[in-house]
Structures are given as structure tokens and as C-alpha cells.
Design an enzyme around this catalytic site. Structure first.
Site, PDB file in Angstrom:
ATOM      1  N   CYS A  64       9.488  10.491  -2.275  1.00  0.00           N
ATOM      2  CA  CYS A  64       8.710  10.930  -3.075  1.00  0.00           C
ATOM      3  C   CYS A  64       9.005  12.717  -3.916  1.00  0.00           C
ATOM      4  CB  CYS A  64       6.883  11.158  -2.809  1.00  0.00           C
ATOM      5  SG  CYS A  64       6.188  12.199  -3.198  1.00  0.00           S
ATOM      6  N   HIS A 109       3.015  10.674  -8.273  1.00  0.00           N
ATOM      7  CA  HIS A 109       2.295  10.207  -8.429  1.00  0.00           C
ATOM      8  C   HIS A 109       1.222  10.675  -8.655  1.00  0.00           C
ATOM      9  CE1 HIS A 109       2.549  11.940  -4.335  1.00  0.00           C
ATOM     10  NE2 HIS A 109       1.357  12.187  -4.631  1.00  0.00           N
ATOM     11  N   LYS A 117      16.363  -7.005  -7.629  1.00  0.00           N
ATOM     12  CA  LYS A 117      15.469  -6.385  -6.392  1.00  0.00           C
ATOM     13  C   LYS A 117      16.250  -5.566  -5.683  1.00  0.00           C
ATOM     14  CE  LYS A 117      15.563  -8.829  -2.676  1.00  0.00           C
ATOM     15  NZ  LYS A 117      15.213 -10.069  -1.576  1.00  0.00           N
TER      16      LYS A 117
HETATM   17 FE1  FES Z   1       4.932  10.363  -4.702  1.00  0.00          FE
HETATM   18 FE2  FES Z   1       6.186   8.118  -5.694  1.00  0.00          FE
HETATM   19  S1  FES Z   1       6.426  10.239  -6.015  1.00  0.00           S
HETATM   20  S2  FES Z   1       4.327   8.211  -4.824  1.00  0.00           S
END
Ligand code: FES
Length: 135
Positions: free
Chosen positions: A110, A114, A81
Site C-alpha cells: 500500500c 486508496h 491472474k
Molecule cells: Fe492502500 Fe491500495 S493503496 S489499499
């Protein structure tokens, strides 16, 4: 009545149909078939292909389903985990963005990965942004 019809199909009509199929005894024999023979052979080959597909489909969909269900594809896979703990008091800046897409190369922070993930998949994930009030 129904069983009688089924028995007739299995014992009489199916064997007669199978006898008429121009199935060659070698691969070279397929090149010798005429167009009419190919047309008689295609439904039989279609049924075989369908049966083969139905036989392997449970394995294909299970593998695909497993891959689709994974969120974390590569981060700390050796751990059962993955947990990250960050104290707000330790934040150096007033704003911090933490990854929720599991694609960041600087996880848990981040790095903008994403955006690429969203472009490729049509997903809509983004980071968790934590803001600290300046005192
Ligand atoms: Fe930005 Fe995962 S890299 S949310």
C-alpha cells in the site's frame, strides 16, 4: 376491438399526423421554420431521439457496466491472474500494509493511493495490515 383501433392508428391517424409534420428537406430548412412549426415538429423529434437512445442504450450500459466491474485497472494486465505471495518470516518490520484497492504504485504494498480513490469515488477501501509479534 383492440386490433381494429390499432389498425386505425397505424393506417389512418399516424400517416395523417406524419403528413402534417413540417419536416424540412434540408438542414437550412430548419432555420426557416416558424415557432408554430417548431412546436409541431418537437414531439416528432423527441420520439426519434427516444428511439435512437433506446437503440444504442444496450451498448452504452454494457460498456459502462464492464468498466464499473473491473477492479484492477492497470496492474500486471498481461497476466491472466495476479497473485502475490509473502512469507511472514520475511517481513522486515513488525507491521506491513498491503494494497486491496489495486491503485497502489508499489503494488502489492500500500502506498496510500486508496485515500485518493476513496475521495474521488466515495468508496471505503483500505489496506490489509499484517502485524508480526516480536519475539
Ligand atoms: Fe492502500 Fe491500495 S493503496 S489499499
Amino acid at each position: 376491438m383492440v386490433l381494429d383501433a390499432l389498425a386505425r392508428i397505424v393506417k389512418v391517424q399516424l400517416p395523417a399526423y406524419l403528413k402534417r409534420i413540417p419536416l424540412p428537406s434540408s438542414l437550412h430548412g430548419f432555420t426557416q421554420l416558424t415557432v408554430v412549426e417548431w412546436l409541431r415538429l418537437l414531439p416528432f423529434l423527441g420520439v426519434l431521439a427516444l428511439l435512437g437512445y433506446l437503440a444504442i442504450r444496450p451498448f452504452i450500459s454494457r460498456k459502462k457496466q464492464q468498466k464499473d466491474s473491473l477492479i484492477n485497472l492497470k496492474i500486471q494486465k498481461e497476466n491472466p491472474k495476479v497473485v502475490n505471495e509473502i512469507n511472514i518470516e520475511d517481513l522486515q518490520f513488525t507491521t506491513a500494509a498491503y494494497c486491496r484497492c489495486w491503485r497502489s504504485k508499489t503494488f502489492p504494498v500500500c502506498d496510500g493511493s486508496h485515500k485518493k480513490h476513496n475521495d474521488l469515488t466515495g468508496d471505503n477501501v483500505g489496506p490489509l495490515i499484517i502485524k508480526k509479534k516480536e519475539v
